[in-house]
Write a protein that holds these residues in place. Structure first.
Motif, PDB file in Angstrom:
ATOM      1  N   UNK A 138     -19.682 -50.356  28.368  1.00  0.00           N
ATOM      2  CA  UNK A 138     -18.977 -51.511  28.923  1.00  0.00           C
ATOM      3  C   UNK A 138     -19.411 -51.795  30.362  1.00  0.00           C
ATOM      4  N   UNK A 139     -19.714 -50.765  31.127  1.00  0.00           N
ATOM      5  CA  UNK A 139     -20.243 -50.971  32.478  1.00  0.00           C
ATOM      6  C   UNK A 139     -21.580 -51.702  32.423  1.00  0.00           C
ATOM      7  N   UNK A 140     -22.453 -51.278  31.515  1.00  0.00           N
ATOM      8  CA  UNK A 140     -23.776 -51.900  31.389  1.00  0.00           C
ATOM      9  C   UNK A 140     -23.652 -53.362  30.969  1.00  0.00           C
ATOM     10  N   UNK A 141     -22.751 -53.634  30.048  1.00  0.00           N
ATOM     11  CA  UNK A 141     -22.544 -55.014  29.627  1.00  0.00           C
ATOM     12  C   UNK A 141     -21.888 -55.819  30.748  1.00  0.00           C
ATOM     13  N   UNK A 142     -20.934 -55.215  31.427  1.00  0.00           N
ATOM     14  CA  UNK A 142     -20.220 -55.901  32.503  1.00  0.00           C
ATOM     15  C   UNK A 142     -21.104 -56.253  33.680  1.00  0.00           C
ATOM     16  N   UNK A 143     -22.056 -55.395  34.017  1.00  0.00           N
ATOM     17  CA  UNK A 143     -22.920 -55.693  35.165  1.00  0.00           C
ATOM     18  C   UNK A 143     -23.862 -56.847  34.847  1.00  0.00           C
ATOM     19  N   UNK A 144     -24.209 -57.021  33.596  1.00  0.00           N
ATOM     20  CA  UNK A 144     -25.028 -58.176  33.213  1.00  0.00           C
ATOM     21  C   UNK A 144     -24.309 -59.467  33.593  1.00  0.00           C
ATOM     22  N   UNK A 145     -23.011 -59.516  33.277  1.00  0.00           N
ATOM     23  CA  UNK A 145     -22.212 -60.707  33.585  1.00  0.00           C
ATOM     24  C   UNK A 145     -21.909 -60.816  35.076  1.00  0.00           C
ATOM     25  N   UNK A 146     -21.616 -59.678  35.698  1.00  0.00           N
ATOM     26  CA  UNK A 146     -21.270 -59.685  37.125  1.00  0.00           C
ATOM     27  C   UNK A 146     -22.430 -60.185  37.984  1.00  0.00           C
ATOM     28  N   UNK A 147     -23.652 -59.969  37.510  1.00  0.00           N
ATOM     29  CA  UNK A 147     -24.830 -60.379  38.268  1.00  0.00           C
ATOM     30  C   UNK A 147     -25.474 -61.637  37.686  1.00  0.00           C
ATOM     31  N   UNK A 148     -24.653 -62.462  37.048  1.00  0.00           N
ATOM     32  CA  UNK A 148     -25.145 -63.727  36.497  1.00  0.00           C
ATOM     33  C   UNK A 148     -25.581 -64.652  37.639  1.00  0.00           C
ATOM     34  N   UNK A 149     -26.612 -65.411  37.365  1.00  0.00           N
ATOM     35  CA  UNK A 149     -27.083 -66.439  38.287  1.00  0.00           C
ATOM     36  C   UNK A 149     -27.065 -67.756  37.521  1.00  0.00           C
ATOM     37  N   UNK A 150     -26.408 -68.758  38.094  1.00  0.00           N
ATOM     38  CA  UNK A 150     -26.270 -70.062  37.449  1.00  0.00           C
ATOM     39  C   UNK A 150     -25.728 -69.924  36.032  1.00  0.00           C
ATOM     40  N   UNK A 151     -24.803 -68.999  35.861  1.00  0.00           N
ATOM     41  CA  UNK A 151     -24.164 -68.797  34.568  1.00  0.00           C
ATOM     42  C   UNK A 151     -24.958 -67.970  33.582  1.00  0.00           C
ATOM     43  N   UNK A 152     -26.144 -67.537  33.962  1.00  0.00           N
ATOM     44  CA  UNK A 152     -26.978 -66.747  33.056  1.00  0.00           C
ATOM     45  C   UNK A 152     -26.898 -65.270  33.427  1.00  0.00           C
ATOM     46  N   UNK A 153     -26.395 -64.442  32.506  1.00  0.00           N
ATOM     47  CA  UNK A 153     -26.315 -63.010  32.806  1.00  0.00           C
ATOM     48  C   UNK A 153     -27.705 -62.388  32.889  1.00  0.00           C
ATOM     49  N   UNK A 154     -27.781 -61.236  33.516  1.00  0.00           N
ATOM     50  CA  UNK A 154     -29.026 -60.469  33.509  1.00  0.00           C
ATOM     51  C   UNK A 154     -29.367 -60.130  32.057  1.00  0.00           C
ATOM     52  N   UNK A 155     -30.646 -60.028  31.761  1.00  0.00           N
ATOM     53  CA  UNK A 155     -31.085 -59.730  30.394  1.00  0.00           C
ATOM     54  C   UNK A 155     -30.751 -58.309  29.970  1.00  0.00           C
ATOM     55  N   UNK A 156     -30.794 -57.394  30.936  1.00  0.00           N
ATOM     56  CA  UNK A 156     -30.577 -55.972  30.669  1.00  0.00           C
ATOM     57  C   UNK A 156     -29.538 -55.451  31.649  1.00  0.00           C
ATOM     58  N   UNK A 157     -28.650 -54.627  31.150  1.00  0.00           N
ATOM     59  CA  UNK A 157     -27.722 -53.906  32.012  1.00  0.00           C
ATOM     60  C   UNK A 157     -27.894 -52.423  31.770  1.00  0.00           C
ATOM     61  N   UNK A 158     -27.865 -51.659  32.842  1.00  0.00           N
ATOM     62  CA  UNK A 158     -27.931 -50.203  32.713  1.00  0.00           C
ATOM     63  C   UNK A 158     -26.845 -49.621  33.595  1.00  0.00           C
ATOM     64  N   UNK A 159     -26.192 -48.580  33.106  1.00  0.00           N
ATOM     65  CA  UNK A 159     -25.079 -47.987  33.844  1.00  0.00           C
ATOM     66  C   UNK A 159     -25.085 -46.473  33.733  1.00  0.00           C
ATOM     67  N   UNK A 160     -24.581 -45.838  34.804  1.00  0.00           N
ATOM     68  CA  UNK A 160     -24.434 -44.385  34.807  1.00  0.00           C
ATOM     69  C   UNK A 160     -22.992 -44.031  35.130  1.00  0.00           C
ATOM     70  N   UNK A 161     -22.453 -43.088  34.384  1.00  0.00           N
ATOM     71  CA  UNK A 161     -21.143 -42.535  34.688  1.00  0.00           C
ATOM     72  C   UNK A 161     -21.157 -41.075  34.265  1.00  0.00           C
ATOM     73  N   UNK A 162     -20.494 -40.237  35.021  1.00  0.00           N
ATOM     74  CA  UNK A 162     -20.504 -38.821  34.682  1.00  0.00           C
ATOM     75  C   UNK A 162     -19.906 -37.967  35.776  1.00  0.00           C
ATOM     76  N   UNK A 163     -20.105 -36.671  35.637  1.00  0.00           N
ATOM     77  CA  UNK A 163     -19.543 -35.697  36.561  1.00  0.00           C
ATOM     78  C   UNK A 163     -20.668 -34.930  37.229  1.00  0.00           C
ATOM     79  N   UNK A 164     -20.845 -35.164  38.532  1.00  0.00           N
ATOM     80  CA  UNK A 164     -21.874 -34.462  39.284  1.00  0.00           C
ATOM     81  C   UNK A 164     -21.340 -33.180  39.911  1.00  0.00           C
ATOM     82  N   UNK A 165     -20.033 -33.038  39.960  1.00  0.00           N
ATOM     83  CA  UNK A 165     -19.441 -31.828  40.510  1.00  0.00           C
ATOM     84  C   UNK A 165     -18.999 -31.996  41.936  1.00  0.00           C
ATOM     85  N   UNK A 166     -18.443 -31.008  42.480  1.00  0.00           N
ATOM     86  CA  UNK A 166     -18.442 -29.618  42.027  1.00  0.00           C
ATOM     87  C   UNK A 166     -17.370 -29.288  40.988  1.00  0.00           C
TER      88      UNK A 166
END
Length: 171
Positions: free
Chosen positions: A88-116
């Motif tokens: 959902x983050x990857x899909x959401x960033x496509x829309x969040x970074x739309x230009x003139x109503x056109x979303x980005x073609x690709x969205x990539x997202x990272x989520x996780x636990x780096x620690x400690x």
């Protein structure tokens, strides 16, 4: 991070940017645990401005919902470290970074636990990379060892590899 790891991430970023440019695709990046490292890796490649729209660091879980549109119920039930959250983050960033109503073609997202410490019931080193294209989306689950910085940098390296594989599948 070792110099080999830096070179690997640099090579992965160059491969990803060139593949995006060749395919005439734009990309948006949403990051949590990597805190901007993935976007920075892509932008470090000469010519990246032809393809990289930008990035969102949604480190605070609430931003994942308010800015990227991740389902609030999903976040409440599972927390931020979950495969569907990455998607959902990857899909959401496509829309969040739309230009003139056109979303980005690709969205990539990272989520996780780096620690400690563990988070949301997930162990340190649990990471999900979400990638969404016009053909659909997929999640790459990772289980990484090492300290906080090693996990963050390894996530970037593996996310770039996954992105290149995904772009290759679009051809």
């Amino acid at each position: 991070m070792t110099s080999d790891a830096v070179e690997s991430a640099d090579a992965g970023a160059a491969s990803a940017v060139h593949a995006l440019i060749d395919a005439r695709l734009t990309i948006g990046v949403a990051e949590s645990l990597t805190g901007g490292l993935l976007a920075a890796a892509l932008i470090s490649v000469p010519g990246a401005s032809a393809t990289v729209r930008g990035g969102v660091v949604a480190y605070d879980t609430r931003l994942k919902h308010s800015l990227l549109g991740v389902d609030a119920g999903l976040l409440a039930l599972h927390g931020a470290v979950h495969p569907e959250v990455a998607l959902q983050m990857a899909d959401g960033v496509r829309r969040a970074l739309a230009i003139d109503g056109l979303p980005a073609d690709v969205g990539i997202a990272t989520t996780g636990v780096a620690g400690p410490d563990p988070q949301d019931g997930q162990a340190v080193g649990t990471v999900f990379v979400g990638i969404v294209t016009r053909a659909g989306g997929r999640v790459v689950p990772l289980t990484l060892d090492g300290g906080r910085q090693e996990i963050r940098h390894r996530t970037v390296e593996l996310a770039l590899e996954a992105l290149v594989r995904e772009l290759g599948a679009l051809e």
